[in-house]
Scaffold this motif. Sequence first.
Motif, short mmCIF file in Angstrom:
data_model
loop_
_atom_site.label_atom_id
_atom_site.label_comp_id
_atom_site.label_asym_id
_atom_site.label_seq_id
_atom_site.Cartn_x
_atom_site.Cartn_y
_atom_site.Cartn_z
N VAL A 14 43.60 32.05 41.48
CA VAL A 14 44.69 32.28 42.44
C VAL A 14 44.34 33.46 43.33
CG1 VAL A 14 46.44 31.35 40.87
CG2 VAL A 14 45.92 33.81 40.81
N ASP A 15 45.18 33.73 44.33
CA ASP A 15 44.99 34.91 45.18
C ASP A 15 46.13 35.89 44.97
OD1 ASP A 15 42.63 34.12 46.60
OD2 ASP A 15 43.85 32.66 47.68
N LEU A 16 45.78 37.16 44.90
CA LEU A 16 46.78 38.22 44.82
C LEU A 16 46.80 38.94 46.15
CD1 LEU A 16 45.67 39.69 41.36
CD2 LEU A 16 47.38 37.91 41.81
N MET A 17 48.00 39.06 46.74
CA MET A 17 48.10 39.70 48.06
C MET A 17 48.29 41.20 47.85
SD MET A 17 47.72 38.69 51.12
CE MET A 17 48.16 36.96 51.24
N ILE A 18 47.18 41.94 47.92
CA ILE A 18 47.22 43.38 47.68
C ILE A 18 47.04 44.11 49.00
CG2 ILE A 18 46.16 45.33 46.46
CD1 ILE A 18 45.30 43.36 44.29
N ARG A 19 48.06 44.83 49.43
CA ARG A 19 48.04 45.56 50.70
C ARG A 19 47.59 44.66 51.85
NH1 ARG A 19 46.69 49.34 46.65
NH2 ARG A 19 44.52 48.69 46.66
N GLY A 20 48.12 43.43 51.86
CA GLY A 20 47.87 42.53 52.97
C GLY A 20 46.58 41.74 52.89
N THR A 21 45.78 41.98 51.84
CA THR A 21 44.51 41.25 51.72
C THR A 21 44.55 40.36 50.48
OG1 THR A 21 43.41 43.18 52.63
CG2 THR A 21 42.01 41.57 51.54
N PRO A 22 44.24 39.04 50.64
CA PRO A 22 44.20 38.19 49.45
C PRO A 22 42.95 38.49 48.61
CG PRO A 22 43.67 36.92 51.42
CD PRO A 22 43.93 38.33 51.88
N ARG A 23 43.16 38.65 47.30
CA ARG A 23 42.04 38.93 46.40
C ARG A 23 42.08 37.94 45.25
NH1 ARG A 23 39.71 44.04 46.54
NH2 ARG A 23 40.48 45.39 48.19
N SER A 24 40.91 37.43 44.90
CA SER A 24 40.80 36.40 43.88
C SER A 24 41.14 36.95 42.49
CB SER A 24 39.38 35.85 43.92
OG SER A 24 39.16 35.02 42.81
N ALA A 25 41.82 36.09 41.70
CA ALA A 25 42.14 36.45 40.32
C ALA A 25 42.17 35.18 39.49
CB ALA A 25 43.50 37.15 40.26
#
Lengths: 124, 387
Positions: free
Chosen positions: B358-369
């Motif tokens: 999935v993607d985590l939206m951290i400070r406006g940037t999607p990051r894979s998890a």
Amino acid sequence: MSTRYTKDHEWVRLEGDVATVGITSYAAEQLGDVVYAELPAVGKSFAQGDDMAVVESAKTASDVYAPVSGEIVEANAEIAGENWQIINDAPQTGGWFVKLKVANKSELDSLMDEAAYADYVKGL
Amino acid sequence: MAEAGSQKKLPLDALWRARTSKFGDFAGYDMPLQFEGLIPEHNWTRGHAGLFDVSHMGPSFFALPKGHALEGEAAHKKVASLIERLVPADIQGLKPGQVRYTMITNEDGGVLDDLMIARPAEPGAAGDLYIVVNAGCKHQDWASIEAATKGEANLVRADDRCLLALQGPSAHKAAAEIIDPALADMSFMTVKRYDAFGRITVTRSGYTGEDGYEILVRAENAPELAEKLLAHPEVKPIGLGARDSLRLEAGLCLYGHDLDPTTSPIEADLAWTIQKRRREAKDFPGAKRILREFELGPARKRVGIRPNDRAPAREGVEIFKDGQKIGVITSGGFSPVLNGPISMGYVEAAHAAPGRVVDLMIRGTPRSATIVPLPFVPHNYVRKGKT
């Protein structure tokens, strides 16, 4: 030029028109072991007080604000290379975050000098 | 949720202040947050034993009125049936000395608090229950227990006492040497009273994923007990900071974050806390929704999440799949044992299977998890003691 300090616990040291920026020993001590930090890309510009970087300990995430306006000319390769320990070990020397090309040197006048910052921290 | 301006001091305030200055407010109490550092405290607890002051929590005794005519099992069944009006666990089915984890649920099937209910084994305690609720919910919980059982049982608050948690693989050694050798023989999730340090009530339980004990001791006896435990070479004081990272690694819920009045026990993956007798009787608050979700599956589920890079994903971070929002992080931080970030959160059931990316939206940037099974770090409970 001596080192200047913000109320948000950044330090800034001007050499020519380039300012080196980091977080203070007090901030590093309050945070505890840093487990993550995110630095801005070279070429990005910030106004004084903008969110510029992030530093996270096991406990919490903290924003690092631009102490003066300017453009990023260098990010600390140690931190970018995930050597976050250096922020705890040497926050005011080797653990610097970024170097900014300063847009307006007079903005530094609004910041605290070392004695004023020491007093400020004592009152916290 | 501080009470009327004044922060409450722990009975052991002076003892902790001699060891740290890092305190913070939790549920109106001024609590020690950190001693030598969150990560070293965390690792010490996993490797040795940590002593936590959790006196802000809500221990209480719930008992049939004095002079009740019931004996033994009948008295237990009666008092258990009263508390079962509020919780979905099988409390009548508790064996003497057994402890169960459960929840106070609302009519909509949401969780109002999570708690421990114990049946003391001592012959004089027939018709008594020992109940420990969360700090931030205790006044509300006690009011609802009293309202639901008025005139049929009495609730006696015990939060003027100290509740100390001794947690970690060496906890049994320190407890046996300092309190009573019999502590080492208790099974996990059992309760026993000891004539030591006044009279103490001990459960073999905890909130770290480790073996250990939670000890209710009178305030006047607490300094001696705490000092003796802290003098043991295997025991160090641990703050609330490490308590949170330990429970997160263990995949345990924090009320108000991973559980709240909108989440059901089934969504929270806590169906195991609702025993068959109660599922068949359908007689607890919110049974309709909870049993429907039990049969058909919930719309969203609590899952473990491991970010695929180093950025911690904390509470409130939104979870996406193919650009669509599918959930939210409810607890997140750094795992000292895994040396990386870990989170828990709720995602739509279709995306809850371990291994999903999935993607985590951290400070406006999607990051894979990646969705992973809980706990992050295996539990280390002593399931079967001698008693």
